[in-house]
Design a protein around this motif. Structure first.
Motif, mmCIF file in Angstrom:
data_model
loop_
_atom_site.group_PDB
_atom_site.id
_atom_site.type_symbol
_atom_site.label_atom_id
_atom_site.label_comp_id
_atom_site.label_asym_id
_atom_site.label_seq_id
_atom_site.Cartn_x
_atom_site.Cartn_y
_atom_site.Cartn_z
ATOM 1 N N VAL A 1 6.008 -3.570 0.562
ATOM 2 C CA VAL A 1 6.606 -2.294 0.636
ATOM 3 C C VAL A 1 7.842 -1.916 -0.734
ATOM 4 N N ARG A 2 8.175 -0.535 -0.567
ATOM 5 C CA ARG A 2 9.185 -0.312 -1.655
ATOM 6 C C ARG A 2 10.087 0.077 -0.714
ATOM 7 N N GLY A 3 11.157 -0.237 -1.517
ATOM 8 C CA GLY A 3 13.187 -0.028 -0.867
ATOM 9 C C GLY A 3 13.491 1.017 -1.502
ATOM 10 N N ALA A 4 14.606 1.144 -1.711
ATOM 11 C CA ALA A 4 15.603 1.368 -2.380
ATOM 12 C C ALA A 4 16.112 1.029 -3.104
ATOM 13 N N ASN A 5 15.912 1.527 -4.249
ATOM 14 C CA ASN A 5 16.595 0.651 -5.813
ATOM 15 C C ASN A 5 16.000 -0.477 -6.300
ATOM 16 N N GLY A 6 14.825 -0.259 -5.936
ATOM 17 C CA GLY A 6 13.867 -1.008 -6.886
ATOM 18 C C GLY A 6 13.334 -2.077 -6.708
ATOM 19 N N THR A 7 13.719 -2.364 -4.943
ATOM 20 C CA THR A 7 13.513 -3.500 -4.014
ATOM 21 C C THR A 7 12.316 -3.467 -4.032
ATOM 22 N N TYR A 8 11.545 -4.563 -3.268
ATOM 23 C CA TYR A 8 9.816 -4.405 -3.017
ATOM 24 C C TYR A 8 9.851 -5.726 -1.659
ATOM 25 N N ALA A 9 9.384 -5.647 -0.599
ATOM 26 C CA ALA A 9 9.395 -6.695 0.270
ATOM 27 C C ALA A 9 7.720 -7.056 0.354
ATOM 28 N N ASP A 10 7.488 -8.006 0.550
ATOM 29 C CA ASP A 10 6.249 -8.477 0.897
ATOM 30 C C ASP A 10 6.413 -8.914 2.111
ATOM 31 N N VAL A 11 5.296 -9.054 3.182
ATOM 32 C CA VAL A 11 4.959 -9.272 4.509
ATOM 33 C C VAL A 11 3.562 -9.695 4.679
ATOM 34 N N ALA A 12 4.033 -10.736 5.581
ATOM 35 C CA ALA A 12 3.158 -11.946 5.570
ATOM 36 C C ALA A 12 3.255 -11.854 7.144
ATOM 37 N N ILE A 13 2.340 -11.343 7.759
ATOM 38 C CA ILE A 13 2.068 -12.146 9.349
ATOM 39 C C ILE A 13 0.975 -13.060 9.621
ATOM 40 N N ALA A 14 0.927 -13.614 10.051
ATOM 41 C CA ALA A 14 0.184 -14.997 10.555
ATOM 42 C C ALA A 14 0.552 -15.017 11.914
ATOM 43 N N SER A 15 -0.395 -16.199 12.910
ATOM 44 C CA SER A 15 -0.649 -16.611 13.796
ATOM 45 C C SER A 15 -0.026 -17.224 14.393
ATOM 46 N N SER A 16 1.174 -17.716 13.579
ATOM 47 C CA SER A 16 2.189 -18.532 14.087
ATOM 48 C C SER A 16 2.966 -18.271 12.059
ATOM 49 N N GLN A 17 4.359 -18.754 12.975
ATOM 50 C CA GLN A 17 5.448 -19.399 11.768
ATOM 51 C C GLN A 17 4.997 -19.765 10.639
ATOM 52 N N GLU A 18 4.960 -21.303 11.442
ATOM 53 C CA GLU A 18 4.552 -22.432 10.168
ATOM 54 C C GLU A 18 3.162 -22.255 10.090
ATOM 55 N N LYS A 19 2.035 -20.892 9.880
ATOM 56 C CA LYS A 19 1.343 -20.510 9.410
ATOM 57 C C LYS A 19 0.960 -19.694 8.736
ATOM 58 N N ALA A 20 3.067 -18.534 8.677
ATOM 59 C CA ALA A 20 3.115 -17.801 7.433
ATOM 60 C C ALA A 20 3.875 -19.072 5.775
ATOM 61 N N GLU A 21 4.435 -20.351 6.780
ATOM 62 C CA GLU A 21 5.083 -20.709 5.596
ATOM 63 C C GLU A 21 3.887 -21.388 5.143
ATOM 64 N N GLU A 22 2.589 -21.782 5.618
ATOM 65 C CA GLU A 22 1.781 -22.539 4.890
ATOM 66 C C GLU A 22 1.210 -22.368 3.932
ATOM 67 N N TYR A 23 1.209 -20.880 3.865
ATOM 68 C CA TYR A 23 0.369 -19.204 3.130
ATOM 69 C C TYR A 23 1.300 -19.517 2.237
ATOM 70 N N CYS A 24 2.551 -19.637 2.035
ATOM 71 C CA CYS A 24 3.790 -18.883 1.249
ATOM 72 C C CYS A 24 2.736 -20.187 0.506
ATOM 73 N N GLN A 25 3.665 -21.208 1.134
ATOM 74 C CA GLN A 25 3.304 -22.092 0.337
ATOM 75 C C GLN A 25 1.950 -22.429 -0.658
ATOM 76 N N GLN A 26 0.606 -22.135 -0.170
ATOM 77 C CA GLN A 26 0.159 -22.450 -0.803
ATOM 78 C C GLN A 26 -0.234 -21.655 -2.423
ATOM 79 N N TRP A 27 0.500 -19.690 -2.264
ATOM 80 C CA TRP A 27 0.670 -19.143 -3.484
ATOM 81 C C TRP A 27 0.803 -20.125 -4.366
ATOM 82 N N LEU A 28 1.220 -21.325 -4.051
ATOM 83 C CA LEU A 28 1.580 -21.654 -5.610
ATOM 84 C C LEU A 28 0.311 -22.505 -5.861
ATOM 85 N N SER A 29 -0.267 -22.517 -5.261
ATOM 86 C CA SER A 29 -1.148 -23.336 -5.972
ATOM 87 C C SER A 29 -2.768 -22.579 -6.466
ATOM 88 N N ASP A 30 -2.293 -20.840 -6.331
ATOM 89 C CA ASP A 30 -3.763 -19.771 -6.761
ATOM 90 C C ASP A 30 -3.117 -19.612 -7.847
#
Length: 106
Positions: free
Chosen positions: A53-82
């Protein structure tokens, strides 16, 4: 439209705000976001929803919704190897990033 059963499966979220590097266009960001969805995020079983999503003044937000906070964190870490996810991250002004993780309480 998200159904009641889908909503019940939501347990956590990653919410990251950022600005683009100088000279990077929104079109490039959207193109790479779509590639990340197709090539990487679609392979994550417990990822329920991902959007940009795009907010004001050139700010964006990337949102990932998962089955748990732990899964969201795990997927976030996986970005670094893809490969495609790393291309996406190269568009972002790293000094502007504010990443937080959330757990559903109701």
């Amino acid at each position: 439209m998200i159904k009641k059963g889908d909503i019940d499966s939501i347990g956590g979220m990653e919410f990251a705000t950022f600005r683009l590097k100088e000279g990077v266009t929104e079109a490039t960001l959207v193109e790479l976001s779509n590639r990340v969805e197709l090539d990487f995020l679609s392979q994550q079983d417990e990822l329920i929803l991902h959007f940009l999503v795009r907010g004001a003044n050139g700010t964006y937000a990337d949102v990932a919704i998962a089955s748990s906070q732990e899964k969201a964190e795990e997927y976030c870490q996986q970005w670094l190897s893809d490969k495609v996810a790393l291309e996406y991250l190269e568009l972002i002004d790293k000094e502007s990033v504010n990443m937080t993780f959330w757990t559903r309480v109701h």
